[in-house]
Each structure stands twice: as C-alpha cells, then as structure tokens.
Motif scaffolding. Structure first.
Motif: not given
Length: 277
Positions: A96-114
């Motif tokens: 999904l992230v790759k598809r969003a990049i291809e469509e020039n859609i803004n992506i923001e990360i909300i970091p947290g637990p891992s």
C-alpha cells in the motif's frame, strides 16, 4: 485535493502504550484500515473513538489497496493499523505504501510500539548491529536452510515465531548453531503474562518442553563470535604505525587495534612507548 495516508503504530499488548499523536490521528481521519476490525475496535472503544473501519489484511489486500488508494485520491484521510505494532513490518501495508508513492500521495508515519525493538532492548544481547528475519518458513527443510544462512551472522538476529512451532525452531537452532548459542525468547510483551527467557538454546528447549509457550513470540539469537586474532605485539605495533602513517589519529589507532585483538588499549600503548625508545 488528495488525502493523507497515515501509517500508525498501535500497542503490542498494553492498550495504554499509545501516543497522543496516534489518538489525535485516529480521531481526525475519515477511515481506519485495519488488519482485524475486532482488534482495532478494542483500542478505539477504550479511547471513545468512533470511526468507520475497513478490513485490510493479507488475504484481501490487493482488492482493498485499490479501494484505499481511490479514497485517498478523492481526498479522504486514512489511517492504516495492524493488530499490534507497526504496519508494513511483517504485516500488511508494504504494498500500500508503494502504491501511494506511485500515486504521489502524501504519507505520514505515526511511530510507536514495535515488538522487534522492544524484544531487542530487553534481551541483554548486543544491540549495536542486528538483522530482522520475520517469520521463518513453516516447513523444517526450508526453515533449516534459512537458519544455515543466518548461522555465520555476527550481528544479533531477531525472528518472529508462532507458539506451536517454537520448540521445533529451537531444536533447529541447536542442530545448526550448536547447543551453546545464546538465545532469548520474549513473548507476550507488555501483556499480563509477559515472559523473557534467556540462556543457551538447550536451556530454552528444556524450559519450553515443560512450560509450553503461548502468545506472540520473538526469538533473539546472539551473533556468532568472531575468532580473536592471535596477538603478536611486534605485528600489532607495525599495524598501529601503518594506521598513523595513513593519517589515523594515534589514540584512535590504539583503540582500533585493541578492539581487533580483544586487548586493553593501554597494553598496546605501553608496548609502543617502551619499544619506541
């Protein structure tokens, strides 16, 4: 105007492990794409958030990715969450992230637990360099092939494993990496029955034979120890002098060789000073 895709980390167990920014984001978006709506609704209910949910998981991701991208193009803001931890890391979201990049859609990360980082931090093994291998193959032959690839690795290795395969994987680690390889099993992190067991792989096999594991599991395998070079002081001093001649700072040169030969820096320095005169 296109919407924003938010990649949101959620608690790996304890629902209080949320960030203020995560809650603000979940309240503000138009839609939450989640791995399992039944899991996500527990988090939303705790914080009194009502939001439209859409399932987005391994088995429907291709069709749902098309839907999510279209919604983003049409101006909707969408949060993507997994059942626990960070989406796209051994969970849906990468494509999904790759598809969003291809469509020039803004992506923001909300970091947290891992779970990966939490397990590593609590393991007590070397954290300076590590690799994450996710889940190993279910079939023993393929799993052993992967473990043979990992076996010579000097960095710490982190795996995910299902409880019903834990003993089989530990047995394979013993066979391929030896009984003395140091291993940590961290399970149910941040939950009521959290457990972290540390020891040689044979220690852990014996423990989990009589105490069957349940829940989410991380296995941390210590890196293979590099053979320490045999110390020949005359050769070491020659190597120090070469480093200095090539522009290395004198103190740093001693430090480099001390680390390489597993010696104290002062030993090399004293021998250097003594033989200089």
């Amino acid at each position: 105007m296109q919407g924003i895709l938010y990649i949101c980390a959620t608690p790996i167990g304890n629902l209080e492990d949320v960030t203020i920014r995560l809650l603000k984001t979940l309240r503000a978006v138009d839609l939450v794409a989640c791995e399992d709506t039944r899991q996500t609704v527990k988090l939303l209910n705790k914080y009194k958030i009502k939001k439209k949910l859409v399932s987005y998981h391994e088995h429907n991701k291709k069709g749902k990715e098309h839907y999510i991208i279209n919604e983003l193009i049409n101006g909707k803001n969408i949060a993507v969450v997994s059942d626990a931890g960070m989406p796209a890391i051994s969970d849906p979201g990468e494509e999904l992230v790759k598809r969003a990049i291809e469509e020039n859609i803004n992506i923001e990360i909300i970091p947290g637990p891992s779970a990966v980082i939490a397990a590593l931090a609590i393991s007590g093994v070397d954290t300076s360099k590590f690799i994450f291998e996710g889940f190993l193959p279910e079939r023993q032959g393929k799993r052993q092939t992967e473990l043979r690839r990992i076996e010579p690795e000097t960095r710490t290795s982190i795996l995910y494993e299902a409880p019903h395969r834990l003993l089989a994987t530990l047995e394979d680690i013993k066979e391929i990496m030896g009984e003395e390889r140091w291993v940590v099993v961290a399970r149910e992190l941040t939950k009521k029955y959290e457990e972290t067991k540390r020891g040689t792989v044979i220690d852990l096999i014996n423990h989990f034979k009589t105490n069957p594991a349940k829940g989410e599991i991380c296995i941390i395998i210590s890196g293979k120890k590099e053979k320490t070079k045999k110390a020949d002081m005359t050769q070491i001093i020659e190597e120090v002098e070469t480093l200095i001649k090539n522009g290395e700072n004198k103190k740093e040169a001693f430090k480099i060789k001390a680390r390489e030969y597993n010696m104290k820096k002062s030993e090399i320095y004293n021998f250097f000073e003594k033989n200089k005169s």
